[in-house]
Scaffold this motif. Structure first.
Motif, PDB file in Angstrom:
ATOM      1  N   ASP A   2       0.824  -1.212   0.000  1.00  0.00           N
ATOM      2  CA  ASP A   2       0.000   0.000   0.000  1.00  0.00           C
ATOM      3  C   ASP A   2       0.857   1.260   0.000  1.00  0.00           C
ATOM      4  N   ALA A   3       1.905   1.259   0.808  1.00  0.00           N
ATOM      5  CA  ALA A   3       2.788   2.427   0.877  1.00  0.00           C
ATOM      6  C   ALA A   3       3.499   2.632  -0.457  1.00  0.00           C
ATOM      7  N   PHE A   4       3.921   1.546  -1.093  1.00  0.00           N
ATOM      8  CA  PHE A   4       4.601   1.636  -2.389  1.00  0.00           C
ATOM      9  C   PHE A   4       3.660   2.233  -3.433  1.00  0.00           C
ATOM     10  N   LYS A   5       2.432   1.712  -3.485  1.00  0.00           N
ATOM     11  CA  LYS A   5       1.463   2.200  -4.483  1.00  0.00           C
ATOM     12  C   LYS A   5       1.147   3.668  -4.253  1.00  0.00           C
ATOM     13  N   GLU A   6       1.003   4.059  -2.996  1.00  0.00           N
ATOM     14  CA  GLU A   6       0.701   5.453  -2.688  1.00  0.00           C
ATOM     15  C   GLU A   6       1.845   6.366  -3.125  1.00  0.00           C
ATOM     16  N   LYS A   7       3.066   5.905  -2.937  1.00  0.00           N
ATOM     17  CA  LYS A   7       4.237   6.731  -3.249  1.00  0.00           C
ATOM     18  C   LYS A   7       4.519   6.804  -4.748  1.00  0.00           C
ATOM     19  N   TYR A   8       4.359   5.686  -5.454  1.00  0.00           N
ATOM     20  CA  TYR A   8       4.776   5.629  -6.861  1.00  0.00           C
ATOM     21  C   TYR A   8       3.633   5.538  -7.865  1.00  0.00           C
ATOM     22  N   GLY A   9       2.417   5.309  -7.375  1.00  0.00           N
ATOM     23  CA  GLY A   9       1.268   5.265  -8.273  1.00  0.00           C
ATOM     24  C   GLY A   9       1.146   3.988  -9.071  1.00  0.00           C
ATOM     25  N   VAL A  10       1.972   3.021  -8.767  1.00  0.00           N
ATOM     26  CA  VAL A  10       1.897   1.713  -9.439  1.00  0.00           C
ATOM     27  C   VAL A  10       1.979   0.631  -8.365  1.00  0.00           C
ATOM     28  N   PRO A  11       1.432  -0.559  -8.654  1.00  0.00           N
ATOM     29  CA  PRO A  11       1.529  -1.633  -7.667  1.00  0.00           C
ATOM     30  C   PRO A  11       2.981  -2.022  -7.409  1.00  0.00           C
TER      31      PRO A  11
END
Length: 118
Positions: free
Chosen positions: A59-68
Motif C-alpha cells: 500500500d505504501a509503495f502504491k501510494e508513493k509511486y502510483g503503481v503496484p
C-alpha cells in the motif's frame, strides 16, 4: 562481466514497453538526471533507496509511486541508470531481496535516448 540472465537489451525492453505486459521499469538515477529525460512508464527510485523502497509494504509503495509494488516473482523487473553501473548495482540489490527476475538495462538511458532520438 554481467551474466545474461541479469541483463536486458534495448530491443527486448522496447518490446516489453510496447506490449505493456507486467513490466516494472525502475530508473535509479537522481532526480536532476530524470528531469532531463526519462524512459516512458518508468518510476524513479534512486539507487541508494532501492532496498528500502522495495521493502515498503504494497500500500505504501502504491501510494508513493502510483503503481503496484512488484511481487518477488515479477516477470519483468528492469532497472536502468544513465550508463549502466548504478542499474547493475540496483539489480543486485533487488536480487538480494528475492526479486529473482530483476534485470539491468545495461545500455541505460544513454543508449535509449540515442536510439529514440531524444
Amino acid at each position: 562481466m554481467a551474466n545474461s540472465d541479469k541483463v536486458i537489451s534495448y530491443s527486448d525492453l522496447k518490446a516489453l514497453i510496447d506490449k505493456g505486459d507486467g513490466l516494472v521499469l525502475v530508473d535509479v538515477r537522481n532526480k536532476s538526471e530524470v528531469d532531463k529525460g526519462r524512459i516512458p512508464g518508468s518510476i524513479n527510485i534512486p539507487v541508494d533507496n532501492v532496498e528500502s523502497e522495495l521493502s515498503l509494504d504494497p500500500d505504501a509503495f502504491k501510494e508513493k509511486y502510483g503503481v503496484p509494488k512488484p511481487p518477488l516473482d515479477c516477470p519483468h523487473l528492469v532497472f536502468h541508470c544513465q550508463l549502466g553501473r548504478r542499474g547493475e548495482a540496483a539489480t543486485n540489490k533487488a536480487k538480494s531481496l528475492g526479486f529473482q527476475n530483476a534485470r539491468n538495462y545495461a545500455g541505460a538511458y544513454k543508449e535509449w535516448s540515442e536510439k529514440e532520438g531524444q
